[in-house]
Design an enzyme around this catalytic site. Sequence first.
Site, PDB file in Angstrom:
ATOM      1  N   GLY A 212      16.220 -13.007 -20.336  1.00 16.54           N
ATOM      2  CA  GLY A 212      15.476 -11.754 -20.215  1.00 16.54           C
ATOM      3  C   GLY A 212      15.114 -11.346 -18.803  1.00 16.54           C
ATOM      4  O   GLY A 212      15.071 -10.162 -18.476  1.00 16.54           O
TER       5      GLY A 212
ATOM      6  N   ASP B 228       3.843 -12.256 -23.354  1.00 16.19           N
ATOM      7  CA  ASP B 228       3.338 -11.832 -24.664  1.00 16.19           C
ATOM      8  C   ASP B 228       2.265 -12.834 -25.109  1.00 16.19           C
ATOM      9  O   ASP B 228       1.090 -12.672 -24.784  1.00 16.19           O
ATOM     10  CB  ASP B 228       4.535 -11.747 -25.613  1.00 16.19           C
ATOM     11  CG  ASP B 228       4.203 -11.160 -26.971  1.00 16.19           C
ATOM     12  OD1 ASP B 228       3.144 -10.525 -27.102  1.00 16.19           O
ATOM     13  OD2 ASP B 228       4.998 -11.337 -27.913  1.00 16.19           O
ATOM     14  N   THR B 229       2.644 -13.888 -25.833  1.00 12.15           N
ATOM     15  CA  THR B 229       1.653 -14.910 -26.189  1.00 12.15           C
ATOM     16  C   THR B 229       1.232 -15.721 -24.959  1.00 12.15           C
ATOM     17  O   THR B 229       0.169 -16.330 -24.947  1.00 12.15           O
ATOM     18  CB  THR B 229       2.209 -15.901 -27.233  1.00 12.15           C
ATOM     19  OG1 THR B 229       3.311 -16.611 -26.659  1.00 12.15           O
ATOM     20  CG2 THR B 229       2.650 -15.185 -28.495  1.00 12.15           C
TER      21      THR B 229
HETATM   22  P1  IMP Z   1       5.688 -15.306 -24.847  1.00 13.68           P
HETATM   23  O1  IMP Z   1       5.238 -14.951 -26.230  1.00 13.68           O
HETATM   24  O2  IMP Z   1       4.721 -14.825 -23.786  1.00 13.68           O
HETATM   25  O3  IMP Z   1       5.982 -16.778 -24.736  1.00 13.68           O
HETATM   26  O4  IMP Z   1       7.034 -14.514 -24.590  1.00 13.68           O
HETATM   27  C1  IMP Z   1       8.209 -15.160 -24.924  1.00 13.68           C
HETATM   28  C2  IMP Z   1       9.397 -14.312 -24.959  1.00 13.68           C
HETATM   29  O5  IMP Z   1       9.303 -13.460 -26.067  1.00 13.68           O
HETATM   30  C3  IMP Z   1       9.662 -13.394 -23.798  1.00 13.68           C
HETATM   31  O6  IMP Z   1      10.200 -14.023 -22.669  1.00 13.68           O
HETATM   32  C4  IMP Z   1      10.685 -12.505 -24.451  1.00 13.68           C
HETATM   33  O7  IMP Z   1      11.942 -13.147 -24.461  1.00 13.68           O
HETATM   34  C5  IMP Z   1      10.169 -12.414 -25.875  1.00 13.68           C
HETATM   35  N1  IMP Z   1       9.478 -11.138 -26.091  1.00 13.68           N
HETATM   36  C6  IMP Z   1       8.156 -10.865 -26.076  1.00 13.68           C
HETATM   37  N2  IMP Z   1       7.927  -9.573 -26.336  1.00 13.68           N
HETATM   38  C7  IMP Z   1       9.151  -9.010 -26.492  1.00 13.68           C
HETATM   39  C8  IMP Z   1       9.594  -7.665 -26.782  1.00 13.68           C
HETATM   40  O8  IMP Z   1       8.818  -6.710 -26.920  1.00 13.68           O
HETATM   41  N3  IMP Z   1      10.938  -7.487 -26.878  1.00 13.68           N
HETATM   42  C9  IMP Z   1      11.848  -8.489 -26.714  1.00 13.68           C
HETATM   43  N4  IMP Z   1      11.474  -9.752 -26.450  1.00 13.68           N
HETATM   44  C10 IMP Z   1      10.139 -10.003 -26.347  1.00 13.68           C
END
Ligand code: IMP
Length: 181
Positions: free
Chosen positions: A47, A104-105
Amino acid sequence: MSVELPPVCDAVLLGEASIQLRVAELGAQIAEDFADKDLRLITVLKGGLFFLADLSRAVDGPLAIDFLAVSPYAPGQGGVVRMTKDLSDDIEGAHVVLVEDVVDTGLTVNYVLSLLKGHSPASLSVCALLDKPSRRIAEVPIHYRGFTLPDRFLVGYGLDLGGRYRNLRFIATLRDEAVLS
Ligand code: IMP
Ligand code: MG
């Protein structure tokens, strides 16, 4: 393909011009903060690839780039991630900026930061193009932030739906049917 809104998309949330303007601002800030330092921009595949490519070229000054890859464990295992590709270069004593498409999380950044810390960089900061704070589980520091957004699933500029749409030049929301399917 990369300039037209695909049928699964609802609307363009961030257009190419606003993304590029913000990337230029972030790059200028990073260049100022790390002038004369051994700067490394590291991103998480896949990403972060597009953001890293543009951000690194918006930083005026010598720097090196590197990549790592992580994959989430199966759902139900707490969203924990594991590393599937390690860095190529040693970062001991270097100034590392972790470049992420979206926080995100926070679990991914949290995990990657702990990995990077183990390699003793001189400093470690986070540059996230998108911050979606409403689903945060792990508190992570974000030193450089592109845009703060509500909790919508997005595609484009690195963000994918089942591996597709990363190559869109803009960031778009999905139609409800596409989110649910
Ligand atoms: P985390 O939840 O912060 O660990 O995010 C993990 C991964 O979730 C990110 O690096 C993205 O690959 C994916 N992700 C989070 N939000 C989105 C979105 O809106 N679209 C696509 N991928 C997402
Ligand atoms: Mg992803």
